[in-house]
Design a protein around this motif. Structure first.
Motif, PDB file in Angstrom:
ATOM      1  N   SER A  45       0.829  -1.206   0.000  1.00 40.55           N
ATOM      2  CA  SER A  45       0.000   0.000   0.000  1.00 40.55           C
ATOM      3  C   SER A  45       0.863   1.255   0.000  1.00 40.55           C
ATOM      4  O   SER A  45       1.857   1.352   0.716  1.00 40.55           O
ATOM      5  CB  SER A  45      -0.908  -0.005   1.231  1.00 40.55           C
ATOM      6  OG  SER A  45      -1.655   1.187   1.295  1.00 40.55           O
ATOM      7  N   GLU A  46       0.453   2.234  -0.828  1.00 40.62           N
ATOM      8  CA  GLU A  46       1.154   3.511  -0.895  1.00 40.62           C
ATOM      9  C   GLU A  46       0.161   4.647  -0.704  1.00 40.62           C
ATOM     10  O   GLU A  46      -1.047   4.423  -0.637  1.00 40.62           O
ATOM     11  CB  GLU A  46       1.885   3.640  -2.238  1.00 40.62           C
ATOM     12  CG  GLU A  46       2.977   2.581  -2.423  1.00 40.62           C
ATOM     13  CD  GLU A  46       3.724   2.730  -3.733  1.00 40.62           C
ATOM     14  OE1 GLU A  46       3.196   3.399  -4.651  1.00 40.62           O
ATOM     15  OE2 GLU A  46       4.835   2.179  -3.844  1.00 40.62           O
ATOM     16  N   HIS A  47       0.666   5.868  -0.631  1.00 38.38           N
ATOM     17  CA  HIS A  47      -0.196   7.012  -0.344  1.00 38.38           C
ATOM     18  C   HIS A  47      -1.212   7.237  -1.458  1.00 38.38           C
ATOM     19  O   HIS A  47      -1.020   6.830  -2.598  1.00 38.38           O
ATOM     20  CB  HIS A  47       0.655   8.273  -0.144  1.00 38.38           C
ATOM     21  CG  HIS A  47       1.350   8.741  -1.393  1.00 38.38           C
ATOM     22  ND1 HIS A  47       2.428   8.076  -1.928  1.00 38.38           N
ATOM     23  CD2 HIS A  47       1.088   9.789  -2.223  1.00 38.38           C
ATOM     24  CE1 HIS A  47       2.827   8.703  -3.023  1.00 38.38           C
ATOM     25  NE2 HIS A  47       2.034   9.727  -3.232  1.00 38.38           N
ATOM     26  N   GLU A  48      -2.317   7.894  -1.084  1.00 41.14           N
ATOM     27  CA  GLU A  48      -3.379   8.274  -2.019  1.00 41.14           C
ATOM     28  C   GLU A  48      -3.917   7.082  -2.814  1.00 41.14           C
ATOM     29  O   GLU A  48      -4.059   7.126  -4.034  1.00 41.14           O
ATOM     30  CB  GLU A  48      -2.884   9.367  -2.972  1.00 41.14           C
ATOM     31  CG  GLU A  48      -2.539  10.666  -2.255  1.00 41.14           C
ATOM     32  CD  GLU A  48      -2.101  11.754  -3.214  1.00 41.14           C
ATOM     33  OE1 GLU A  48      -1.981  11.458  -4.424  1.00 41.14           O
ATOM     34  OE2 GLU A  48      -1.880  12.881  -2.759  1.00 41.14           O
ATOM     35  N   ASP A  49      -4.208   6.009  -2.118  1.00 37.16           N
ATOM     36  CA  ASP A  49      -4.829   4.822  -2.722  1.00 37.16           C
ATOM     37  C   ASP A  49      -4.000   4.199  -3.833  1.00 37.16           C
ATOM     38  O   ASP A  49      -4.542   3.578  -4.762  1.00 37.16           O
ATOM     39  CB  ASP A  49      -6.232   5.159  -3.267  1.00 37.16           C
ATOM     40  CG  ASP A  49      -7.207   5.487  -2.158  1.00 37.16           C
ATOM     41  OD1 ASP A  49      -6.979   5.021  -1.025  1.00 37.16           O
ATOM     42  OD2 ASP A  49      -8.188   6.211  -2.415  1.00 37.16           O
ATOM     43  N   MET A  50      -2.691   4.345  -3.743  1.00 31.43           N
ATOM     44  CA  MET A  50      -1.809   3.726  -4.727  1.00 31.43           C
ATOM     45  C   MET A  50      -1.293   2.392  -4.200  1.00 31.43           C
ATOM     46  O   MET A  50      -1.304   2.130  -2.999  1.00 31.43           O
ATOM     47  CB  MET A  50      -0.635   4.651  -5.057  1.00 31.43           C
ATOM     48  CG  MET A  50      -1.041   6.009  -5.607  1.00 31.43           C
ATOM     49  SD  MET A  50      -2.053   5.901  -7.112  1.00 31.43           S
ATOM     50  CE  MET A  50      -0.822   5.300  -8.276  1.00 31.43           C
ATOM     51  N   CYS A  51      -0.862   1.545  -5.125  1.00 26.97           N
ATOM     52  CA  CYS A  51      -0.366   0.215  -4.774  1.00 26.97           C
ATOM     53  C   CYS A  51       0.891  -0.069  -5.586  1.00 26.97           C
ATOM     54  O   CYS A  51       0.908   0.148  -6.808  1.00 26.97           O
ATOM     55  CB  CYS A  51      -1.439  -0.837  -5.066  1.00 26.97           C
ATOM     56  SG  CYS A  51      -0.879  -2.542  -4.824  1.00 26.97           S
ATOM     57  N   SER A  52       1.930  -0.559  -4.922  1.00 27.78           N
ATOM     58  CA  SER A  52       3.192  -0.812  -5.617  1.00 27.78           C
ATOM     59  C   SER A  52       3.113  -2.034  -6.535  1.00 27.78           C
ATOM     60  O   SER A  52       3.980  -2.237  -7.383  1.00 27.78           O
ATOM     61  CB  SER A  52       4.324  -0.997  -4.603  1.00 27.78           C
ATOM     62  OG  SER A  52       4.069  -2.124  -3.776  1.00 27.78           O
ATOM     63  N   ILE A  53       2.067  -2.844  -6.374  1.00 24.97           N
ATOM     64  CA  ILE A  53       1.915  -4.043  -7.210  1.00 24.97           C
ATOM     65  C   ILE A  53       0.937  -3.800  -8.357  1.00 24.97           C
ATOM     66  O   ILE A  53       1.240  -4.076  -9.519  1.00 24.97           O
ATOM     67  CB  ILE A  53       1.438  -5.240  -6.364  1.00 24.97           C
ATOM     68  CG1 ILE A  53       2.479  -5.574  -5.285  1.00 24.97           C
ATOM     69  CG2 ILE A  53       1.183  -6.463  -7.255  1.00 24.97           C
ATOM     70  CD1 ILE A  53       2.037  -6.656  -4.329  1.00 24.97           C
ATOM     71  N   TYR A  54      -0.248  -3.246  -8.033  1.00 22.07           N
ATOM     72  CA  TYR A  54      -1.309  -3.106  -9.035  1.00 22.07           C
ATOM     73  C   TYR A  54      -1.494  -1.668  -9.525  1.00 22.07           C
ATOM     74  O   TYR A  54      -2.406  -1.396 -10.294  1.00 22.07           O
ATOM     75  CB  TYR A  54      -2.633  -3.629  -8.468  1.00 22.07           C
ATOM     76  CG  TYR A  54      -2.593  -5.098  -8.145  1.00 22.07           C
ATOM     77  CD1 TYR A  54      -2.744  -6.064  -9.138  1.00 22.07           C
ATOM     78  CD2 TYR A  54      -2.369  -5.536  -6.841  1.00 22.07           C
ATOM     79  CE1 TYR A  54      -2.692  -7.415  -8.844  1.00 22.07           C
ATOM     80  CE2 TYR A  54      -2.317  -6.889  -6.533  1.00 22.07           C
ATOM     81  CZ  TYR A  54      -2.478  -7.823  -7.541  1.00 22.07           C
ATOM     82  OH  TYR A  54      -2.420  -9.165  -7.242  1.00 22.07           O
TER      83      TYR A  54
END
Length: 226
Positions: free
Chosen positions: A93-102
């Motif tokens: 999980s990353e900031h602002e609803d971002m994802c390092s995988i998807y």
């Protein structure tokens, strides 16, 4: 003449005092259906149920503090975490609803997809919009306050009398020596006739479930101090 054992009723004033000390720290007001008066009632009932676990050869206040703190953590976990999207606990999980995988947090992720199908409606219905922020804040505080290494040492010590000989070996191999389940199975001499399974797969899984149940009981009985 033996000293009379304290009953819950004998200590109500002290219990209420220790609970009241937490009022100023209960800042999770986004739970609209539960205020601190509700929390206080839950804590009193929890202490009453656990009273038989209090070692009366020791001071009461440390036990009360530990029991109250653990139950508050459980309340936060149960009322916040049960409906929250899995991204809040995910390393990707990353900031602002971002994802390092998807790329973004979306249904391409199987965990997110399952949450959308099952718990999202309950999440949107029962919980305020600001919940995600509070969970992140709580988890940040929790990781700072909880001593997991100390807790694991206590579990390792207190679970030993509860384990059967084979369970002790599996605990040692998996949690102390950090072996894989397959390596542990080989050391125990387990075999399997299933071509698609690793040797001893089912046996080790079954033993780990038994260990998990016993460890959970230690946690539920407030035997472990974080």
């Amino acid at each position: 003449m033996p000293k009379r054992k304290l009953k819950y009723e004998d200590c109500v004033d002290l219990i209420d005092l220790e609970i009241a000390k937490r009022r100023g720290k209960w800042n999770l007001k986004v739970i609209k259906w539960m205020d601190f008066d509700d929390v206080s009632q839950i804590l009193r009932f929890h202490i009453f149920k656990k009273w038989h676990l209090y070692d009366q050869s020791k001071p009461l206040q440390p036990w009360l503090n530990r029991t109250i703190s653990n139950q508050i953590k459980n309340l936060i976990r149960n009322n916040y975490g049960n409906y929250a999207k899995p991204c809040l606990k995910c390393a990707a999980s990353e900031h602002e609803d971002m994802c390092s995988i998807y790329g973004t947090q979306n249904s391409a992720c199987p965990l997110f997809r399952n949450w959308e199908k099952g718990k999202k409606n309950a999440y949107n219905t029962k919980l305020p919009v600001s919940l995600d922020v509070h969970i992140i804040e709580f988890k940040s505080k929790q990781s700072e306050e909880l001593n997991f290494e100390k807790a694991f040492e206590q579990i390792t010590e207190k679970i030993q009398p509860l384990l059967k000989p084979t369970e002790k070996k599996v605990f040692q191999y998996i949690f102390i020596e950090k072996l894989t389940e397959e390596q542990a199975a080989k050391k125990l001499g387990y075999r399997t006739k299933e071509k698609t399974k690793s040797p001893g797969y089912k046996q080790v899984k079954t033993i780990l479930k038994c260990i998990s149940v016993k460890a959970r009981k230690l946690l539920d009985d407030d035997e472990i101090v974080f």
